[in-house]
Enzyme design. Structure first.
Site, PDB file in Angstrom:
ATOM      1  N   ARG A 101       0.874  -1.181   0.000  1.00  0.00           N
ATOM      2  CA  ARG A 101       0.000   0.000   0.000  1.00  0.00           C
ATOM      3  C   ARG A 101       0.907   1.226   0.000  1.00  0.00           C
ATOM      4  NH1 ARG A 101      -1.014   2.651   4.510  1.00  0.00           N
ATOM      5  NH2 ARG A 101      -1.173   0.949   6.000  1.00  0.00           N
ATOM      6  N   HIS A 125      -3.405   4.364   4.787  1.00  0.00           N
ATOM      7  CA  HIS A 125      -4.478   3.371   4.949  1.00  0.00           C
ATOM      8  C   HIS A 125      -5.804   3.948   4.444  1.00  0.00           C
ATOM      9  CE1 HIS A 125      -7.083   0.392   6.733  1.00  0.00           C
ATOM     10  NE2 HIS A 125      -7.721   1.355   7.350  1.00  0.00           N
ATOM     11  N   TYR A 157       4.647   5.629  10.966  1.00  0.00           N
ATOM     12  CA  TYR A 157       4.998   4.243  11.277  1.00  0.00           C
ATOM     13  C   TYR A 157       5.836   3.531  10.226  1.00  0.00           C
ATOM     14  CZ  TYR A 157       0.676   3.507   8.557  1.00  0.00           C
ATOM     15  OH  TYR A 157      -0.303   3.542   7.595  1.00  0.00           O
TER      16      TYR A 157
END
Ligand SMILES: Cc1ncc(C[n+]2csc(CCOP(=O)(O)OP(=O)(O)O)c2C)c(N)n1
Length: 380
Positions: free
Chosen positions: A266, A270, A279
């Site tokens: 990805r 998100h 992160y």
């Protein structure tokens, strides 16, 4: 990449260990198991896959832009997952049935669903954007993994009806940690249901890396249930097409379920509510950019003598048209009547729901203009 990054992203850092037909550099690899499943994919068909993925990428970026401009409440981008979605969806027949999560805009596109119908749900203008029976695709599922049970149930029904149609459940790496997916695998294996479990391992379940959730390749999860698995390069549209055809063929011939792990990434957040910089590292992103699913098909086409610049120009025109149509569709999306939120919740009337409906109606009545007080403002 530092050793700690390697632990965090786990299996994703492995470039090997999956089947592949087109390398990131755009070279065609021979594979005795997969090649025969894609003999019909000539240059023209490959151009089609390239076009699909490119237009899709543009539709997806338009969805993000519309969210940033306040026209849509939320958008879950698919940037980087175009090959996994287009390759698998192009393997399907119209009488197969797709049960997706919330990120399968690409699958919806291939099934012939208008991107505007996808968008209207994220805008809050509709509870579900299309009639599932018109397209053989259920509306988006937000409950992680629940659609794998629906797909298995549908597949069991199809088998009992004597049909050779198959169901496909799309879900992410994080979903494999859910009970629903594991329960679906048990049922599908026990009843030899014609269902393909298509896991897009895109590296992250929001901020949770797959390496922490799975100590072995996800494709091996199926083994414990008696469901064979294929681990495929999810950024290789041709290999994904071949793997899905293999799984569907198996399902149609009464072989039962197959688990496909499409190893992809990805590249965006998100959803538009997320900041992946918190992160994950820039190095990891750069590593995956070099494995872009669209660029590698372009490189393969160019190497076969095709004028890539001309194709890019053609695709750009088509992509701009699709993005323009999506943007224009906003003007046609009326705000829903607040009370319609109770429609289609249950097929039969239900006293508990009736009570909720009455309570909500009383709540709205507190406002001078109940309906407009709830729906004011274009952006949700
Ligand atoms: C049952 C359930 N638990 C938690 C959530 C909140 N949630 C939304 S997306 C997500 C992560 C899903 O990750 P993954 O399955 O890898 O799919 P991806 O979004 O990466 O495609 C979670 C935990 C939810 N929607 N449903």
């Amino acid at each position: 990449m530092t050793p700690s990054d390697r632990v965090a992203t786990g299996l994703l850092t492995r470039a090997d260990g999956f089947v592949q037909l087109i390398t990131p550099e755009g070279e065609r690899r021979a594979d005795p198991d997969l090649d025969r499943w894609v003999v019909d994919i000539d240059t023209e068909a490959l151009r089609g896959l390239y076009r699909d993925m490119s237009v899709l990428r543009r539709i997806d970026s338009e969805g993000i832009a519309l969210q940033r401009q306040g026209e849509v409440g939320l958008w879950p981008p698919l940037l980087g997952q175009e090959a996994a979605q287009v390759g698998s969806a192009r393997a399907l027949r119209s009488d197969d049935f797709v049960f997706g999560s919330y990120r399968e805009h690409g699958v919806a596109w291939v099934r012939g669903i208008d991107p505007a119908d996808v968008l209207r749900v994220w805008r809050g203008a509709a509870s579900s954007g299309w009639n599932p029976y018109d397209y053989g695709m259920a509306v988006p599922q937000i409950i992680i993994g629940a659609q794998s049970l629906h797909a298995t149930g549908w597949a069991m029904g199809a088998k009992w009806d004597g049909s050779d149609a198959a169901a496909v459940a799309y879900f992410g790496d994080g979903a494999t940690s859910e009970g629903d997916v594991n329960e679906a695998l048990v049922f599908a294996a026990s009843f030899e249901a014609p269902v393909v479990f298509f896991c897009q391992n895109n590296g992250w379940a929001i901020s949770e890396p797959v390496g922490l959730q799975s100590k072995q390749p996800l494709a091996q999860r199926g083994d414990g249930f008696g469901v064979p698995g294929i681990r495929v390069d999810g950024n290789d549209v041709l290999a994904v097409l071949a793997a899905t055809r293999i799984a569907l063929d198996r399902a149609r011939r009464g072989g039962g379920p197959t688990f496909i792990e499409a190893v992809t990434y990805r590249m965006g957040p998100h959803t538009t509510a997320d900041d992946p910089k918190r992160y994950r590292t820039d190095d990891e992103l750069a590593d995956w950019r070099a494995r872009d699913p669209i660029a590698r098909v372009g490189a393969l086409l160019a190497a076969s003598g095709l004028d890539l610049e001309t194709l890019e120009r053609e695709v750009e025109v088509e992509a701009a048209r699709a993005a323009g149509a999506l943007r224009a569709s906003i003007a046609t999306m009326a705000d829903p009547e607040p009370m319609t939120v109770f429609d289609h919740v249950y097929a039969e009337p239900h006293s508990h729901l009736d009570r909720q409906r009455e309570q909500y109606a009383r709540y709205l009545a507190q406002f001078d203009d109940g309906a407009s007080a709830q729906t004011e403002g274009g952006a949700r």
